[in-house]
Design a protein around this motif. Structure first.
Motif, mmCIF file in Angstrom:
data_model
loop_
_atom_site.group_PDB
_atom_site.id
_atom_site.type_symbol
_atom_site.label_atom_id
_atom_site.label_comp_id
_atom_site.label_asym_id
_atom_site.label_seq_id
_atom_site.Cartn_x
_atom_site.Cartn_y
_atom_site.Cartn_z
ATOM 1 N N LEU A 92 24.215 29.758 -1.982
ATOM 2 C CA LEU A 92 25.198 28.947 -2.684
ATOM 3 C C LEU A 92 25.057 27.487 -2.261
ATOM 4 O O LEU A 92 25.017 27.188 -1.061
ATOM 5 N N PRO A 93 24.959 26.565 -3.217
ATOM 6 C CA PRO A 93 24.825 25.153 -2.849
ATOM 7 C C PRO A 93 26.044 24.646 -2.063
ATOM 8 O O PRO A 93 27.138 25.209 -2.148
ATOM 9 N N GLU A 94 25.849 23.599 -1.315
ATOM 10 C CA GLU A 94 26.954 22.963 -0.594
ATOM 11 C C GLU A 94 28.003 22.477 -1.593
ATOM 12 O O GLU A 94 27.660 22.094 -2.716
ATOM 13 N N TRP A 98 34.866 27.981 -3.048
ATOM 14 C CA TRP A 98 35.230 28.881 -4.147
ATOM 15 C C TRP A 98 34.844 28.317 -5.503
ATOM 16 O O TRP A 98 34.343 29.027 -6.372
ATOM 17 N N ARG A 99 35.052 27.014 -5.698
ATOM 18 C CA ARG A 99 34.724 26.417 -6.989
ATOM 19 C C ARG A 99 33.228 26.513 -7.263
ATOM 20 O O ARG A 99 32.803 26.873 -8.354
ATOM 21 N N GLU A 100 32.411 26.211 -6.271
ATOM 22 C CA GLU A 100 30.966 26.308 -6.440
ATOM 23 C C GLU A 100 30.556 27.756 -6.699
ATOM 24 O O GLU A 100 29.651 28.040 -7.496
ATOM 25 N N PHE A 101 31.244 28.691 -6.031
ATOM 26 C CA PHE A 101 30.972 30.111 -6.219
ATOM 27 C C PHE A 101 31.248 30.532 -7.665
ATOM 28 O O PHE A 101 30.437 31.243 -8.287
ATOM 29 N N ILE A 131 34.815 29.387 2.043
ATOM 30 C CA ILE A 131 35.750 30.152 1.220
ATOM 31 C C ILE A 131 36.798 30.775 2.130
ATOM 32 O O ILE A 131 36.465 31.470 3.095
ATOM 33 N N GLU A 132 38.053 30.536 1.808
ATOM 34 C CA GLU A 132 39.154 31.006 2.634
ATOM 35 C C GLU A 132 39.087 32.516 2.848
ATOM 36 O O GLU A 132 38.916 33.284 1.911
ATOM 37 N N GLY A 133 39.207 32.945 4.092
ATOM 38 C CA GLY A 133 39.219 34.370 4.416
ATOM 39 C C GLY A 133 37.857 34.955 4.695
ATOM 40 O O GLY A 133 37.769 36.116 5.099
ATOM 41 N N SER A 487 38.790 27.601 -2.195
ATOM 42 C CA SER A 487 38.154 26.716 -1.236
ATOM 43 C C SER A 487 39.189 25.794 -0.617
ATOM 44 O O SER A 487 40.193 25.458 -1.235
ATOM 45 N N LYS A 488 38.947 25.386 0.606
ATOM 46 C CA LYS A 488 39.851 24.436 1.247
ATOM 47 C C LYS A 488 39.857 23.108 0.499
ATOM 48 O O LYS A 488 40.815 22.357 0.571
ATOM 49 N N ALA A 489 38.787 22.808 -0.195
ATOM 50 C CA ALA A 489 38.692 21.546 -0.916
ATOM 51 C C ALA A 489 39.172 21.672 -2.360
ATOM 52 O O ALA A 489 39.134 20.713 -3.095
ATOM 53 N N THR A 490 39.656 22.856 -2.732
ATOM 54 C CA THR A 490 39.991 23.092 -4.129
ATOM 55 C C THR A 490 41.182 22.295 -4.649
ATOM 56 O O THR A 490 41.168 21.856 -5.787
#
Length: 515
Positions: A92-94, A98-101, A131-133, A487-490
């Protein structure tokens, strides 16, 4: 020689460049449960799948199509089967959030399967580090399978074949259970001989089935025009942004709710089902979403829900392929109050089940199995090209039970299970809600042009769930904090997505641009 059923074959006949009919189910694994702190590498997963090849016939069989579609296709053992062709390893790219996923999974789902090889492939996706968790080192396995081979129950059985029940490597299925081979491919002479026989006898068999079903057909016709015992016409289907032709660019997102909370809501309304609760949440979310875009019709949106018609129900895994029918029901997006909407949906689904919204499921199965393959292929393509699907419903909602226990792969425990579903011209929104290990995931599949703000729609689902809990006078359970693996950045990205969510009418045909 194993021949596909007419229903299995239909998933082949309706497929086109933008109407891909495969499903993609995704499991995220937590490597912290692996004994002795060992890491799980791609080669470990390849060896694991190799050991399980005999547990499910789907893994090594390919399609053999009859020339000119003179008969339904066959399954046959692939003499050139190459496991590593079906497995790939990517990262998965940086920033690995979650959004990238979700973007990565949507693009993976948008690519077709190779129809000349066994109809599945598996992607091992590493780098899920934000990704959280999920602790660092977490990985996902995304499995793409053609719908001609599986329905929901068969998909669960496929999952059991390749997973373990604990972190010690105990197979979910008995270690000595092996599925029979699909056998050799039929010869040209065998295929044409059987095709000729089927074409000669199918009119007689179809006529006999029609005569047996005449009373039921008459009753269904009466109900369809509003003079039968149901006393009402078929559900009118309003036109929405979801009822247009598709582009190849899929979007995906998901959120998770505790299954216990949905069960508590169900108990608050006598006679309701988990499926009614799911439809109520979807109806509330779509009401908010379309209102935001000034597109909420006065008439309620209509959902099409697949119905399992396996002889032994969902637990029956002895019969391969698809055993599905469907019912349509309004989801009462015109009703603001959540509990009032749930009561209305309960009444609507009961009426749909009683009247079967047309022909009963057994009748349709009995009739279609006697239609010649070429006729069904032409009819299927006509339905896709004519926009007929948009006259039936606005969206698809599929609710089916999955494993209610943790699953493992090489000692790593599943921490989440998700799924991307097929779309079709005229029906550009699919909400799949499988349950897994005490949770129910609401998986949203659409296209970039139809739903450019998928993040906002997931917010609408979460808000509809909270409103329904509150309206039922139920406190949130201790598990209600479980959400989609954000994601924490979401949050910042979600705010940007919302800011862009201006009312927009989708084009009749979505433009074809590069993914």
């Amino acid at each position: 020689m194993e021949q596909l059923s007419p229903q299995d074959s239909q998933f082949l006949y309706v497929e086109s460049e933008n109407n891909l009919t495969h499903v993609t189910f995704v499991s995220i694994f937590d490597p912290s449960t692996v004994p002795d702190g060992k890491s799980v590498g791609f080669d470990d997963i390849v060896r694991h799948i190799d050991e399980r090849l005999g547990m499910n016939p789907l893994l090594k069989r390919r399609l053999v199509r009859v020339p000119l579609e003179l008969d339904y296709p066959y399954w046959a053992e692939d003499p050139y089967f190459d496991l590593k062709y079906h497995l790939r390893n990517e990262r998965l790219p940086e920033p690995g959030d979650w959004r990238e996923f979700c973007v990565y999974m949507a693009r993976y789902h948008s690519r077709p399967l190779n129809m000349h090889r066994p109809l599945w492939e598996m992607l091992v996706l590493q780098g899920l580090d934000n990704i959280e968790g999920i602790p660092k080192g977490g990985f996902a396995i995304a499995t793409k399978i053609h719908h001609s081979a599986v329905d929901g129950a068969a998909l669960v059985q496929f999952t059991y074949a390749i997973t373990d029940s604990d972190n010690q490597g105990t197979p979910m299925l008995p270690a000595d259970q092996f599925s029979p081979s699909a056998g050799r491919a039929p010869t040209w002479l065998e295929m044409t001989g059987r095709a000729a026989w089927n074409r000669l006898t199918s009119p007689a068999r179809f006529g006999a089935a029609l005569l047996r079903s005449a009373p039921t057909i008459y009753q269904a016709a009466q109900e369809a025009i509003g003079v039968g015992k149901a006393g009402a016409r078929a559900h009118p289907v309003p036109h929405t942004r979801f009822n247009v032709e598709l582009s190849p660019h899929k979007v995906f997102d998901a959120t998770v709710f505790p299954l216990d909370d949905l069960k508590r809501i169900k108990r608050a309304v006598e006679g309701s089902t988990i499926n009614d609760v799911v439809l109520t949440i979807c109806g509330g979310a779509l009401r908010t979403y379309l209102s935001k875009h000034n597109e909420l019709p006065n008439e309620p949106l209509v959902a099409c829900a697949p119905v399992n018609v396996r002889p032994g129900g969902s637990a029956d895994t002895s019969t391969p392929g698809n055993h599905l029918s469907a019912m349509t029901t309004p989801i009462h997006t015109n009703i603001a109050d959540p509990m009032e909407r749930l009561n209305a949906i309960r009444a609507s689904t009961e009426a749909s089940k009683d009247a079967h919204s047309g022909l009963p499921v057994r009748l349709m199965t009995d009739l279609t199995q006697h239609i010649p393959a070429a006729t069904q292929a032409l009819a299927s393509r006509f339905m896709v090209n004519s926009g007929w699907a948009s006259k039936i419903c606005n969206l698809l909602v599929s609710n089916f039970p999955g494993p209610q226990q943790p699953l493992f792969m090489q000692g790593a425990k599943t921490s989440g299970s998700y799924g991307l579903a097929p779309l079709g011209d005229g029906i550009g929104l699919f909400i799949a809600t499988p349950s897994f290990d005490g949770n129910m995931t609401f998986n949203v599949t659409s296209t970039r042009e139809i739903m450019p703000d998928c993040l906002f729609f997931v917010d609408c689902l979460e808000e509809a769930f909270k409103e329904l809990l509150k309206a039922a006078c139920l406190p949130a359970s201790s598990q209600s904090k479980v959400k989609g693996k954000r994601s924490k950045a979401t949050p910042e990205k979600r705010q940007k997505a919302k800011a862009k969510s201006k009312p927009k009418a989708p084009a009749k045909r979505a433009p074809k641009t590069n993914t």
